[in-house]
Motif scaffolding. Sequence first.
Motif, PDB file in Angstrom:
ATOM      1  N   ARG A  45      -8.373   8.034  -4.799  1.00 55.20           N
ATOM      2  CA  ARG A  45      -8.014   6.761  -6.566  1.00 55.20           C
ATOM      3  C   ARG A  45      -8.078   5.938  -5.596  1.00 55.20           C
ATOM      4  O   ARG A  45      -8.020   4.749  -6.314  1.00 55.20           O
ATOM      5  N   LEU A  46      -7.853   5.647  -4.408  1.00 59.26           N
ATOM      6  CA  LEU A  46      -7.392   4.414  -3.506  1.00 59.26           C
ATOM      7  C   LEU A  46      -8.433   3.915  -2.924  1.00 59.26           C
ATOM      8  O   LEU A  46      -8.541   2.547  -1.659  1.00 59.26           O
ATOM      9  N   TYR A  47      -9.322   4.566  -2.223  1.00 59.37           N
ATOM     10  CA  TYR A  47     -11.040   4.683  -2.065  1.00 59.37           C
ATOM     11  C   TYR A  47     -10.591   3.744  -0.975  1.00 59.37           C
ATOM     12  O   TYR A  47     -11.070   3.508  -0.070  1.00 59.37           O
ATOM     13  N   LEU A  48     -10.081   4.778   0.243  1.00 59.17           N
ATOM     14  CA  LEU A  48      -9.214   5.349   1.819  1.00 59.17           C
ATOM     15  C   LEU A  48      -9.287   6.907   1.827  1.00 59.17           C
ATOM     16  O   LEU A  48      -9.433   7.877   1.249  1.00 59.17           O
ATOM     17  N   ALA A  49      -9.627   6.962   2.841  1.00 62.96           N
ATOM     18  CA  ALA A  49     -10.201   8.300   3.759  1.00 62.96           C
ATOM     19  C   ALA A  49      -8.519   9.356   3.903  1.00 62.96           C
ATOM     20  O   ALA A  49      -7.514   8.642   3.514  1.00 62.96           O
ATOM     21  N   GLN A  66       0.501  -1.498  -0.016  1.00 67.23           N
ATOM     22  CA  GLN A  66      -0.144   0.022   0.163  1.00 67.23           C
ATOM     23  C   GLN A  66       1.097   1.280   0.049  1.00 67.23           C
ATOM     24  O   GLN A  66      -0.165   2.013  -0.680  1.00 67.23           O
ATOM     25  N   GLU A  67       1.796   1.384   0.976  1.00 64.15           N
ATOM     26  CA  GLU A  67       2.828   2.806   1.058  1.00 64.15           C
ATOM     27  C   GLU A  67       3.804   2.788  -0.512  1.00 64.15           C
ATOM     28  O   GLU A  67       3.171   4.025  -1.076  1.00 64.15           O
ATOM     29  N   ARG A  68       3.874   1.348  -1.405  1.00 65.97           N
ATOM     30  CA  ARG A  68       4.340   1.587  -2.394  1.00 65.97           C
ATOM     31  C   ARG A  68       3.610   2.111  -3.419  1.00 65.97           C
ATOM     32  O   ARG A  68       3.699   2.981  -4.198  1.00 65.97           O
ATOM     33  N   GLN A  69       1.882   1.908  -3.278  1.00 70.58           N
ATOM     34  CA  GLN A  69       1.455   2.382  -4.410  1.00 70.58           C
ATOM     35  C   GLN A  69       0.715   4.207  -4.182  1.00 70.58           C
ATOM     36  O   GLN A  69       0.890   4.795  -5.110  1.00 70.58           O
ATOM     37  N   ILE A  70       0.923   4.948  -3.125  1.00 70.44           N
ATOM     38  CA  ILE A  70       0.655   5.674  -2.493  1.00 70.44           C
ATOM     39  C   ILE A  70       2.166   6.632  -2.404  1.00 70.44           C
ATOM     40  O   ILE A  70       1.979   7.581  -3.005  1.00 70.44           O
ATOM     41  N   LEU A  71       3.410   6.103  -2.468  1.00 65.85           N
ATOM     42  CA  LEU A  71       4.613   6.574  -3.133  1.00 65.85           C
ATOM     43  C   LEU A  71       4.472   7.322  -4.313  1.00 65.85           C
ATOM     44  O   LEU A  71       5.045   7.690  -4.851  1.00 65.85           O
ATOM     45  N   ASP A  72       4.335   5.584  -5.113  1.00 63.23           N
ATOM     46  CA  ASP A  72       3.941   6.611  -6.853  1.00 63.23           C
ATOM     47  C   ASP A  72       3.001   7.399  -6.794  1.00 63.23           C
ATOM     48  O   ASP A  72       3.117   8.201  -8.210  1.00 63.23           O
TER      49      ASP A  72
END
Length: 222
Positions: free
Chosen positions: A183-187, A163-169
């Motif tokens: 984009r990731l359906y997160l708060a 998840q952290e890698r996705q957010i970093l990208d």
Amino acid sequence: MTPVAPEKVAEIKVFLVDDHEVVRRGVAVLLESEPDMRVVGEAGTAEQALSRLPVAAPDVAVLDVRLPGGSGVTVCREIRSLRPETACLMLTSFADDDALYDAVMAGAAGYVLKQIHGADLVGAVRTVAAGGSLLDPGSTGRMLERLRAREPEPDPLSGLSRQERQILDLIGEGLTNREIGDRLYLAEKTVKNYVSSLLSKLDLKRRTQAAILVAELRNRKR
């Protein structure tokens, strides 16, 4: 007084591989003159070496790097696979860094030039037979440089979760926390926590530094 028999010297069995018969004969005569050495076989081609050498079961194989139908490096690799107790000493006319590197990677214990003095060659055979290695300091330095060049660079992102890698990208794409959340359906608050975590793991202080890191990693892959 009963005479004491002299202690028997441990014999080193040597196999010679060189396509020049004169060279083989010269090396054989040199080694056979030593009380602790015996030449147990010879070969002039890679094919002959691979068929004869395992049967002869030598302690040391002295191999020319360049052979008809193959190379001493190939023979070394095969013999080390079939009979790891045989130490391979490469003997060549040329100081070739590529051949040296290939030989060492194939499992050779030593690498010497044919210009070597007879006494030094005898010493080299004894050294590798005893389990030692024989590379001059300059060659060793060049070998280490090449080995380091082959080592893959460590992954700076190895400590991040998926998840952290996705957010970093997505940070690298310039997205805000709210846009990343969409984009990731997160708060948005959850994204903020992930961003703080990944910055800490990467030892970064600012979001812009993370974006620069992403750009650098993408350039490496091109």
